[in-house]
Motif scaffolding. Structure first.
Motif, PDB file in Angstrom:
ATOM      1  N   PRO A  19       0.808  -1.363   0.039  1.00  0.00           N
ATOM      2  CA  PRO A  19       0.109  -0.110  -0.006  1.00  0.00           C
ATOM      3  C   PRO A  19       0.859   1.277   0.149  1.00  0.00           C
ATOM      4  O   PRO A  19       0.944   1.963   0.942  1.00  0.00           O
TER       5      PRO A  19
ATOM      6  N   TYR B 213      -4.074   2.090   3.060  1.00  0.00           N
ATOM      7  CA  TYR B 213      -4.962   1.457   2.008  1.00  0.00           C
ATOM      8  C   TYR B 213      -6.056   2.218   1.474  1.00  0.00           C
ATOM      9  O   TYR B 213      -6.228   2.169  -0.020  1.00  0.00           O
TER      10      TYR B 213
ATOM     11  N   THR C  60      -2.446  -7.071   2.272  1.00  0.00           N
ATOM     12  CA  THR C  60      -3.137  -6.670   3.498  1.00  0.00           C
ATOM     13  C   THR C  60      -2.565  -7.260   4.762  1.00  0.00           C
ATOM     14  O   THR C  60      -3.208  -7.110   5.883  1.00  0.00           O
TER      15      THR C  60
END
Length: 237
Positions: A134, A172, A154
């Motif tokens: 991210p 994110y 993630t």
């Protein structure tokens, strides 16, 4: 609604640990689709320690939702994907000895390589996605490769969320906004679970698909696979 693609690598790991064909990977893929999953994901690695290359071929005619094949685009992987022509190929820069994926692409450093690989897949009608950290510059770099989508890695979010750090979602969300402005589709995966999936989904505008394997299978040991898929679908509405 964000689509749920079930990564079935762990089912292959269980099968391989005993030998034989129990549990059957193809049957499991058919069942998760019957229970409502909108896709099946596999991530074959060169040592075939879980999903085998033959599994990828066996699944071709049985995945009637979306078939997503993840992996490092070494020649053997590229040839397999071009032969199978899944719905989507997700490019992951994992090393041969990686236990699991642990970083996204440096889309700037590897731009030329990614451009060539992505073009070959897209010329064959296969949607492409790149596994990325991210970071805004990596999203911009992904756009320059010609990819259709990105998959946000993630793990960092999931770890911080488990510690109570809700601000972990910010990078994110920012990357999602940039991706949307660049007309890049957004997928996500790694350590997403029933505990954190709704919070993540609610803060990522335009989230098209999540790929979930380890957590979903672990949760299913207690709750049952059909029940767990239903819970994910409810949280992804």
């Amino acid at each position: 609604m964000t689509k749920l693609s079930v990564n079935i690598n762990k089912i292959a790991t269980l099968r391989n640990s005993r030998g034989g064909d129990v549990p059957n990977v193809v049957q499991f893929a058919k069942d998760v689709q019957r229970f409502g999953a909108e896709g099946v994901t596999i991530h074959p690695r060169p040592d075939e320690r879980h999903i085998r290359y033959q599994d990828a071929y066996d699944l071709k005619t049985e995945v009637y939702t979306e078939y997503n094949i993840e992996g490092n685009p070494i020649p053997k992987f590229v040839d397999m994907v071009l032969n199978i022509k899944p719905t989507q190929v997700t490019l992951v820069p994992d090393s041969i000895d990686a236990i699991t994926s642990n970083a996204g692409w440096d889309t700037i450093k590897h731009k030329d390589f990614l451009v060539d690989v992505i073009k070959e897949f897209k010329d064959n009608g296969i949607r492409t996605s790149i596994f990325v950290d991210p970071e805004l510059q990596q999203i911009e770099g992904a756009k320059a490769t010609g990819t259709d989508r990105i998959e946000l890695y993630t793990e960092a979010f999931a770890h911080q969320y488990s510690l109570g750090n809700m601000d972990a979602i910010k990078p994110y969300s920012e990357c999602a906004e940039l991706a949307n402005s660049l007309d890049l589709g957004i997928n996500a995966g790694h350590d997403l679970s029933l505990e954190n999936i709704k919070f993540f989904k609610d803060h990522i505008n335009g989230l098209l698909e999540v790929s979930i394997g380890h957590a979903l299978i672990a949760e299913s040991l207690y709750l049952g696979i059909e029940n767990v898929i239903g819970k994910y679908l409810e949280k992804l509405k």
